[in-house]
Design a protein around this motif. Structure first.
Motif, mmCIF file in Angstrom:
data_model
loop_
_atom_site.group_PDB
_atom_site.id
_atom_site.type_symbol
_atom_site.label_atom_id
_atom_site.label_comp_id
_atom_site.label_asym_id
_atom_site.label_seq_id
_atom_site.Cartn_x
_atom_site.Cartn_y
_atom_site.Cartn_z
ATOM 1 N N TYR A 26 0.916 -1.161 -0.087
ATOM 2 C CA TYR A 26 0.024 -0.102 0.010
ATOM 3 C C TYR A 26 0.836 1.139 0.094
ATOM 4 C CZ TYR A 26 -3.808 -3.346 1.359
ATOM 5 O OH TYR A 26 -4.514 -4.140 1.525
ATOM 6 N N ALA A 27 0.469 2.366 -0.711
ATOM 7 C CA ALA A 27 0.996 3.561 -0.633
ATOM 8 C C ALA A 27 0.815 4.182 0.796
ATOM 9 C CB ALA A 27 0.202 4.660 -1.556
ATOM 10 N N GLY A 28 1.686 4.800 1.448
ATOM 11 C CA GLY A 28 2.036 5.410 2.452
ATOM 12 C C GLY A 28 2.024 4.728 3.836
ATOM 13 N N LEU A 29 1.958 3.281 3.802
ATOM 14 C CA LEU A 29 1.889 2.602 4.980
ATOM 15 C C LEU A 29 3.095 1.710 5.299
ATOM 16 C CD1 LEU A 29 -1.753 1.320 4.601
ATOM 17 C CD2 LEU A 29 -1.063 3.040 6.172
ATOM 18 N N PRO A 30 3.570 1.747 6.403
ATOM 19 C CA PRO A 30 4.735 1.026 6.674
ATOM 20 C C PRO A 30 4.546 -0.759 6.960
ATOM 21 C CG PRO A 30 3.698 1.778 9.069
ATOM 22 C CD PRO A 30 2.890 2.244 7.684
ATOM 23 N N TRP A 31 3.406 -0.945 6.505
ATOM 24 C CA TRP A 31 3.173 -2.387 6.628
ATOM 25 C C TRP A 31 2.572 -3.224 5.091
ATOM 26 C CZ3 TRP A 31 -2.006 -3.904 5.883
ATOM 27 C CH2 TRP A 31 -2.991 -2.774 6.092
ATOM 28 N N PHE A 32 2.646 -4.268 4.828
ATOM 29 C CA PHE A 32 2.165 -4.743 3.725
ATOM 30 C C PHE A 32 1.531 -6.340 4.290
ATOM 31 C CE2 PHE A 32 6.389 -6.196 3.954
ATOM 32 C CZ PHE A 32 6.569 -7.368 3.796
ATOM 33 N N GLU A 33 0.665 -7.014 3.343
ATOM 34 C CA GLU A 33 0.159 -8.114 3.627
ATOM 35 C C GLU A 33 0.432 -9.240 2.747
ATOM 36 O OE1 GLU A 33 -4.366 -7.639 3.261
ATOM 37 O OE2 GLU A 33 -4.408 -6.060 4.342
ATOM 38 N N LYS A 34 0.380 -10.597 3.340
ATOM 39 C CA LYS A 34 0.298 -11.625 2.711
ATOM 40 C C LYS A 34 -0.932 -12.571 2.835
ATOM 41 C CE LYS A 34 3.256 -15.106 3.520
ATOM 42 N NZ LYS A 34 4.597 -15.987 3.716
ATOM 43 N N ARG A 35 -1.832 -13.042 1.967
ATOM 44 C CA ARG A 35 -2.778 -13.983 2.139
ATOM 45 C C ARG A 35 -2.395 -15.071 1.418
ATOM 46 N NH1 ARG A 35 -7.790 -9.520 0.827
ATOM 47 N NH2 ARG A 35 -7.083 -7.715 1.865
ATOM 48 N N GLY A 36 -2.809 -16.187 2.028
ATOM 49 C CA GLY A 36 -2.443 -17.305 1.489
ATOM 50 C C GLY A 36 -3.422 -18.659 1.763
ATOM 51 N N SER A 37 -3.679 -19.441 0.904
ATOM 52 C CA SER A 37 -4.519 -20.867 0.946
ATOM 53 C C SER A 37 -3.599 -21.785 0.481
ATOM 54 C CB SER A 37 -5.551 -20.687 0.314
ATOM 55 O OG SER A 37 -5.488 -20.529 -0.976
ATOM 56 N N MET A 38 -3.637 -22.984 0.849
ATOM 57 C CA MET A 38 -3.149 -24.424 0.721
ATOM 58 C C MET A 38 -4.276 -25.150 0.389
ATOM 59 S SD MET A 38 0.233 -24.099 3.138
ATOM 60 C CE MET A 38 1.419 -25.305 2.176
ATOM 61 N N LYS A 39 -4.659 -25.606 -0.733
ATOM 62 C CA LYS A 39 -5.770 -26.510 -0.807
ATOM 63 C C LYS A 39 -5.630 -28.097 -1.379
ATOM 64 C CE LYS A 39 -10.558 -27.022 -2.841
ATOM 65 N NZ LYS A 39 -11.485 -26.544 -3.726
ATOM 66 N N ALA A 40 -5.856 -29.128 -0.624
ATOM 67 C CA ALA A 40 -5.573 -30.384 -1.027
ATOM 68 C C ALA A 40 -6.593 -30.733 -2.111
ATOM 69 C CB ALA A 40 -5.794 -31.405 0.245
ATOM 70 N N VAL A 41 -5.919 -31.228 -3.266
ATOM 71 C CA VAL A 41 -6.594 -31.644 -4.378
ATOM 72 C C VAL A 41 -7.174 -33.058 -4.356
ATOM 73 C CG1 VAL A 41 -6.687 -31.683 -6.990
ATOM 74 C CG2 VAL A 41 -5.599 -29.859 -6.036
ATOM 75 N N GLN A 42 -6.239 -33.716 -3.633
ATOM 76 C CA GLN A 42 -6.544 -35.278 -3.366
ATOM 77 C C GLN A 42 -6.155 -35.548 -1.782
ATOM 78 O OE1 GLN A 42 -4.061 -37.847 -5.647
ATOM 79 N NE2 GLN A 42 -3.229 -36.229 -6.838
ATOM 80 N N THR A 43 -6.457 -36.630 -1.308
ATOM 81 C CA THR A 43 -5.797 -36.905 -0.278
ATOM 82 C C THR A 43 -4.407 -37.418 -0.041
ATOM 83 O OG1 THR A 43 -8.023 -37.532 0.807
ATOM 84 C CG2 THR A 43 -6.174 -38.765 1.819
ATOM 85 N N PHE A 44 -3.428 -36.983 0.609
ATOM 86 C CA PHE A 44 -1.993 -37.480 0.610
ATOM 87 C C PHE A 44 -1.478 -37.254 1.984
ATOM 88 C CE2 PHE A 44 -2.178 -32.907 0.161
ATOM 89 C CZ PHE A 44 -0.777 -32.405 0.555
ATOM 90 N N GLU A 45 -0.425 -38.048 2.102
ATOM 91 C CA GLU A 45 0.379 -37.961 3.471
ATOM 92 C C GLU A 45 1.906 -36.973 3.660
ATOM 93 O OE1 GLU A 45 2.255 -40.958 6.536
ATOM 94 O OE2 GLU A 45 0.734 -41.799 5.069
ATOM 95 N N VAL A 46 1.887 -36.304 4.666
ATOM 96 C CA VAL A 46 3.066 -35.345 4.553
ATOM 97 C C VAL A 46 3.685 -35.528 5.759
ATOM 98 C CG1 VAL A 46 1.803 -33.676 3.049
ATOM 99 C CG2 VAL A 46 1.950 -33.449 5.593
ATOM 100 N N GLU A 47 5.009 -35.206 5.719
ATOM 101 C CA GLU A 47 5.672 -35.370 6.903
ATOM 102 C C GLU A 47 5.932 -34.019 7.640
ATOM 103 O OE1 GLU A 47 6.686 -38.087 8.412
ATOM 104 O OE2 GLU A 47 6.634 -39.465 6.563
ATOM 105 N N ALA A 48 5.607 -33.030 6.858
ATOM 106 C CA ALA A 48 5.794 -31.656 7.430
ATOM 107 C C ALA A 48 5.293 -30.676 6.239
ATOM 108 C CB ALA A 48 7.206 -31.184 7.891
#
Length: 687
Positions: free
Chosen positions: A384-406
């Motif tokens: 943004y103009a004139g502001l000392p901060w910015f944003e990050k918006r995120g999403s992580m969507k599982a398309v199929q079932t899977f297994e993760v370690e981390a």
């Protein structure tokens, strides 16, 4: 090219006009004259010019031509086709998703991999265009049919807004007892198609201040057309006192309006997603390869640069390392930082906010040996103009079932020793220094660092962090001062389970702030910012018309151009001249669409027309990056269009009163079929 099957003669006496009968098309040396073509003396001149240099071979399609008599004749050789054929639709000129998918499956079965690769690219183009045409518009804060006439505002306000015909009224309320400075507000609005020509050009925002209207800079983006409704998003930055309610008018309906061109202290350099964005507080540099935040320079006297050195994991290093996951058995980590380029992205550049949105599946260290389609990741930065901060918006969507370690959804790494102390925040919103207690490690809502002497700081505020289809997330990310071979780091691993079911979504919204930090003032400032961002200002529709407490009368100040909304050429003055320019641009056709007979205005390639005295400035776009040469329309060969057509500069110089023509090219925003007029859509077979 065509075997002559007959000899046709027609002539055009001076001042006469004749039209091809319904259903007839004429092709001259491969160039098509549509059935609606009017043949007049200019057509005769054009045909005779071609006739002097070469034979005129014409294909007569579906009908007949009406001829006039005169002493001079144009001889046309050609052949006829059967009448009665229906005009082709857009669907007849392309292929559907289903057709391409079937061709892809067949090519795959034959192991015709070159064709399969071509079809995957073509299939993506179909998805993109279908999204452009059919993706639902956002919910409008005020219904499209809910509007009021500017003339009803009373003498002074109506004269101040002279040139604009309609308005919608909204309110914005502060409910959290917090003062606001420059807080971003974003709303979606819809408008009847017949009331606007271009929302980006026409929309103006005005705040009701007592019995006056005050223009407020705003940014219009994401314009869509769905049937007879146009919609867009409007963003502005707003100050507010605690518990204050303010009212605004969204003015529109001025075909002579120009892109407002608000000044901004934010600058954006670069192309695509590889940008450098600067405001008064920082310069953010995004990777030219992936679009990840690579470096952040704090714009204070010593200009501290936050970066991550070394060779990364074989990719260019950055300071923002999320998002990624480790697959089953700790075999590999799949990262978006390993993208060769963004699989998909959207960039919105403006005077108040620059938005970079990227999405796709993370890549393997040995991509494409492993290219699983399991976790679709979206990441959006907002600066943004004139502001000392910015944003990050995120999403992580599982398309199929899977297994993760981390799985990791936020990690920042800084090389060197730019900071001396850690900062952290619990659920209660209090910013503290020092080590995070063990019982707080999985319930952090803010982390960061600061330097006691230089006062430099960098703090993340976790505003939203939740999941759908999963147990409660772990809110980790304890800040550490030393990460091997680097410096400060935090890393958030939110998953409470290892099996991620299909359809599960992890969502986040973070703000990152850098201010001169000292205790206790710095902590209080950041805590207040978090409270404000968690309870944003609330916009609402006001369906009633403006009801002034007193009806102000127009005064002499309203006649002063500095005391009204319209810039030169936007009000009632200059209307005739501006319309002549737009009409003239309709004589500039795209000769590459042989039969459409479509001009640059109906194609939506003209983004703006500015008139300053006898100088005309036109802002234009090209349809796509495969046709980057705007000179084709400015000075190029569009005059070979089979109907009357002239290059832009040449045509506008014929308008009485025009001394100079300046044509500028833009890629922002990118052109799409949403910009077509009703005539343009009909000529391309889209309606």
């Amino acid at each position: 090219m065509f075997a002559p099957a007959g000899r046709f003669e027609f002539d055009l006496p001076s001042g006469s006009r004749t039209t091809a009968r319904s259903g007839w098309d004429v092709a001259t040396d491969g160039c098509i004259l549509p059935a609606s073509t009017n043949f007049d003396s200019s057509t005769e001149t054009s045909l005779m010019m071609f006739g002097r240099s070469r034979a005129i071979h014409c294909l007569m399609l579906i009908g007949a031509v009406t001829f006039c008599e005169s002493s001079e004749r144009v001889l046309v050789w050609g052949q006829t086709a059967s009448p009665g054929s229906a005009p082709l639709r857009a669907a007849d000129r392309t292929d559907s998703f289903e057709t391409k998918l079937k061709l892809l499956e067949e090519a795959w079965a034959r192991k015709d991999f070159d064709l399969a690769r071509s079809l995957t690219h073509s299939l993506r183009d179909t998805v993109l265009q279908t999204q452009i045409e059919t993706e639902p518009a956002p919910d409008s804060l005020v219904e499209a049919g809910q509007f009021h006439l500017v003339e009803s505002l009373g003498n002074a306000a109506a004269k101040w807004a002279q040139g604009w015909k309609y308005y919608k009224q909204i309110s914005v309320e502060e409910r959290a007892h917090e003062p606001r400075t420059g807080e971003p507000i974003e709303i979606a609005l819809s408008f009847p198609q017949d009331q606007v020509t271009s929302l980006a050009r026409e929309i103006r925002l005005a705040r009701i201040d007592g019995d006056q209207l005050v223009e407020v800079p705003c940014q219009v983006h994401s314009e869509l057309r769905r049937g007879d409704i146009r919609s867009c998003r409007i963003l502005w930055l707003m100050d507010s006192k605690p518990r204050e309610t303010q009212r605004f008018l969204v003015l529109y309906g001025n075909p002579n309006a120009e892109l407002p061109g608000y000044p901004s202290e934010m600058s954006v350099e670069g192309e695509g997603y590889g940008l450098d964005i600067s405001n008064s507080f920082y310069k953010a540099s995004l990777s030219r390869q992936t679009g990840q935040l690579e470096r952040l320079t704090l714009r204070r006297e010593h200009g501290l640069e936050l970066f991550s050195g070394g060779q990364g994991h074989g990719e260019p290093p950055g300071i923002d390392w999320a998002h990624d996951y480790v697959d089953k058995g700790f075999f590999q980590k799949l990262r978006i930082s390993l993208w060769e380029s963004c699989p998909d992205y959207e960039v919105i550049r403006g005077p108040l906010c620059t938005i970079i949105r990227r999405w796709g599946f993370p890549h393997s260290p040995v991509h494409p040996i492993y290219s699983p389609s399991r976790l679709n990741i979206h990441v959006e930065y907002r600066f943004y103009a004139g502001l000392p901060w910015f944003e990050k918006r995120g999403s992580m969507k599982a398309v199929q079932t899977f297994e993760v370690e981390a799985l990791r959804d936020d990690e920042w790494v800084f090389s060197g020793q730019s900071f001396t102390d850690t900062l952290w925040m619990g659920r209660n919103g209090k910013l503290l220094t020092g080590s995070v207690p063990a019982d707080q490690h999985e319930d952090l809502w803010g982390v960061g660092f600061y330097h006691k002497e230089s006062k430099d700081s960098f703090v993340a505020l976790f505003l939203e962090h939740h999941a759908e289809g999963l147990p409660e997330l772990k809110h980790t990310g304890t800040p550490q001062m030393f990460y091997r071979w680097h410096g400060p780091v935090w890393s958030r691993y939110p998953l409470p389970v290892k099996v991620v079911p299909a359809g599960a979504v992890l969502k986040q919204k973070n703000a990152y702030v850098s201010i001169p930090f000292s205790e206790p003032e710095g902590a209080a400032t950041i805590e207040q910012l978090r409270r404000s961002l968690l309870a944003p200002l609330v916009p609402a529709a006001v369906n009633s018309p403006v009801n002034w407490k007193s009806q102000p009368e127009a005064d002499s100040d309203v006649a002063n151009p500095f005391n009204r909304l319209a810039r030169p050429g936007e009000g009632n003055e200059g209307t005739v001249m501006k319309q002549r320019i737009w009409d003239a641009l309709r004589d500039c056709k795209d000769a590459q669409l042989y039969k459409a007979d479509i001009n640059v205005v109906d194609l939506g390639l003209v983004y703006d027309v500015r008139l300053r005295g006898d100088v005309v400035t036109v802002i234009m776009a090209m349809p796509h990056r495969g046709r980057p040469m705007l000179g084709y329309f400015i000075d190029g060969s569009i005059s070979v269009h089979p109907t009357f057509s002239l290059p832009v500069r040449e045509r506008l110089m014929k308008v009485p009163g025009v001394r100079q023509v300046v044509v500028e090219q833009t890629w922002d925003p990118g052109w799409s079929s949403n910009r077509l007029t009703d005539v343009g859509r009909a000529k391309l077979g889209l309606d």
